[in-house]
Scaffold this motif. Structure first.
Motif: not given
Length: 644
Positions: A621-625
């Motif tokens: 959902i949020y690759p940079a998490s």
């Protein structure tokens, strides 16, 4: 028959469908009914296969193992009075949970399905249902309806469920063909058995005829010309061996006939159980139109009139207690029809309440209709601008709850006023009662603090200000009394007192806002200046995080904005502005937040596989998490230690 109230029907559709469908798997089927197959002389429809069929020597509906429901340890139950679902030892409100909120919000923002392709799909479904109607279900119409199923599966909204129904019908037809072949085989074996009986009987009669002939010949020959006794014994032995062979063959034929009869029964049970499992699955998925198609195909394929569901005693008792009706295919058919009618009525009620500007009741009615029949055409074709009105009301309601949680009563009062204007039926008594009560108590503490400041009672002043801050952290009167106290004494000393008081209250936000006054006043107090520097650095960190989050919001990166704030919130949980920003961002990043929190919960329970899957989903959902990345790294180290 017992008439169910609407709430009871909704409860049945939400919970009983899940329960019955889940419990039906792994249950011991009821005893097979005699004559479960098609009549011997009945021909299958033209579309059914003519060749190829399994012998059907399976168990016919699962063994007697009961390993528990896949839905959890407990049977799910739903209380329509308070909308509480009890599941696996936990209670949750069906209208107030992250899963439902996310799914419902996705539906409210989705466009209405009124395009030409959607209309074509509904025409195909309507034509199938019309062809399978009791008054139209001829062999030709059943074949025509079967031929339309592949067309229905070509539409994206169908999710290839029509193919599943077609596969079930095809398998049932193959099972009926196998039964007809077994019946023909039994008829052939029966004729052979009759012939063997005749052969065996005449083989025994031959012994008697030969004995009589041998006796007459002996008298005529006067005991000369060979040994007739030896000749007669040999012929009797041969006849006995032939009779034994015929008897053995008769036993084999009868065993084969019994085996074929058992296969016919098992084929009938297995075909019915598989078809019923599909109907229950469709009912559980709330695909009520497909339930109607499947039940009508079921009656057209299995013409013996036996529509009882092959479920265990527990499921049967639960079904009868919940609906007051026996568990049959007809019961599912009637419940599907009732669910469709109830959803249509719910949508009509929503539109009417919307016109009356009663948004609170309208939102509840739409949520109820969505839970019960998410795929009913009336739900899917509801215009998006109509749905958005419920979405706006829902968002403000959630924001009001967040404002009350962080005790931001100024924002809460504004939201209550907005909701009261937009929704005539909004009940503002509870939130307004909480807001007014908190404001009055905070005002009483501030008045006591003002009197204590005039008397020089610093201890009482600190106690009352602390109590006022805990009740209403963002009270504008707190700034006012701070200014008044500042004017009553020495500027520098007063600033020191204010700093110590705010520091003891952990009101770092107020210190940050008055930093210019404190920086000049604490220059002669190195220890206090160091604490002030630490506070200002922490607050600058918070402000930078909030600014970063605002920038991400402008880029529509809500998961990144939420994570940016969440990192700092873990270090400074008491900052009101940070808490409010976090509360505002949480609904916009609901999928990411829910997935991440579920992953953390699974990790705490040491469920590494499930937790790793959820962390990977959050990272998708949020690759940079960073949260998701760190979680994956932690779990990978648990699975594959460094020393391996």
């Amino acid at each position: 028959m017992k008439t169910l109230p609407p709430d009871r029907v909704r409860a049945l559709c939400v919970s009983a469908s899940l329960v019955i469908a889940s419990l039906s798997y792994g249950q011991v089927p009821d005893a097979p009914h005699s004559g479960g197959g098609a009549p011997a002389g009945q021909s299958a429809p033209a579309s059914q296969p003519a060749q190829g069929s399994s012998s059907g020597n399976g168990s016919g509906g699962g063994g007697g193992q009961k390993n528990g429901s896949f839905l959890g340890k407990d049977v799910p139950t739903f209380d329509p009075g308070n909308e509480i679902m009890t599941w696996d030892g936990k209670n949750w409100n069906v209208n107030n949970n992250r899963i439902f909120e996310a799914r419902f919000e996705k539906y409210l923002n989705a466009p209405e399905e009124t395009k030409a392709v959607d209309q074509q799909y509904q025409l195909v479904i309507a034509k199938i249902l019309n062809l399978l109607a009791p008054s139209n279900a001829t062999v030709q119409n059943v074949d025509a309806a079967f031929g339309l199923l592949p067309r229905g599966s070509n539409f994206e909204i169908d999710a290839h469920l029509c193919d599943s129904i077609a596969d079930a019908v095809y398998s049932a037809w193959k099972a009926l063909n196998a039964q007809n072949r077994l019946l023909a085989a039994n008829e052939s074996l029966d004729r052979e058995r009759t012939q063997e009986y005749w052969n065996s009987q005449h083989a025994s009669m031959g012994d008697t005829v030969r004995d009589a002939g041998s006796s007459g010949n002996g008298k005529g020959k006067g005991g000369t010309g060979g040994n007739p006794n030896t000749q007669s014994t040999l012929e009797i032995y041969e006849d006995t061996m032939r009779a034994t062979e015929h008897t053995k063959r008769i036993v084999e034929i009868e065993a084969q006939i019994k085996a074929n009869q058992v296969k016919r029964e098992l084929n009938s049970i297995q075909a019915k159980v598989e078809f019923q499992a599909l109907i229950l699955q469709l009912f559980m998925q709330r695909r009520f139109q497909h339930v109607l198609m499947a039940t009508r195909f079921y009656r057209a394929v299995f013409t013996d009139g036996d529509t009882k569901l092959n479920v265990g005693k527990d499921t049967k008792d639960l079904f009868e207690k919940s609906s007051g009706m026996p568990p049959t295919v007809g019961t599912l058919d009637s419940m599907a029809n009732e669910a469709i009618r109830d959803v249509r009525e719910g949508v009509q009620a929503y539109l009417y309440l919307l016109d009356k500007q009663e948004l609170e009741s309208a939102s509840k009615r739409l949520a109820e209709a969505f839970i019960e029949g998410e795929y009913v055409p009336e739900i899917r074709t509801l215009p998006r601008e109509k749905k958005r009105q419920a979405l706006e009301f829902t968002h403000k309601s959630y924001q009001l709850i967040s404002a009350l949680d962080v005790k931001d009563y100024t924002l809460a009062q504004t939201l209550v006023e907005d909701l009261t204007k937009t929704a005539k039926d909004f009940d503002s008594s509870k939130p307004l009662g909480l807001i007014e009560t908190s404001k009055q108590i905070a005002a009483m503490h501030i008045a006591k603090a003002r009197n204590a400041a005039l008397k020089g009672d610093n201890q009482t002043l600190e106690t009352e200000l602390t109590a006022a801050t805990e009740i209403w952290p963002r009270n504008p009167a707190l700034v006012e009394i701070s200014t008044q106290i500042f004017k009553t004494g020495d500027v520098q000393q007063k600033a020191v007192i204010d700093f110590e008081e705010l520091l003891s209250q952990k009101n770092y936000r107020q210190i940050y806002e008055d930093r210019a006054r404190f920086i000049g006043a604490l220059g002669f107090y190195p220890d206090k200046a160091a604490k002030l520097k630490e506070v200002l650095q922490n607050m600058e960190t918070i402000e930078v995080a909030i600014m970063r989050a605002d920038e991400m919001v402008r880029q529509n990166n809500y998961p990144g904005a939420w994570e940016s704030v969440e990192k700092i919130a873990q270090q400074f949980p008491d900052d009101t502005k940070l808490s409010k920003t976090r509360a505002d961002l949480t609904p916009h990043a609901a999928d990411f937040v829910r997935t991440l929190q579920d992953a953390q919960d699974m990790e705490k329970r040491d469920q590494i596989g499930a937790s790793l899957a959820l962390y990977l989903k959050a990272k998708k959902i949020y690759p940079a998490s960073d949260f998701a990345g760190e979680g994956v790294d932690r779990l990978v180290k648990k699975i594959i230690p460094d020393n391996t």
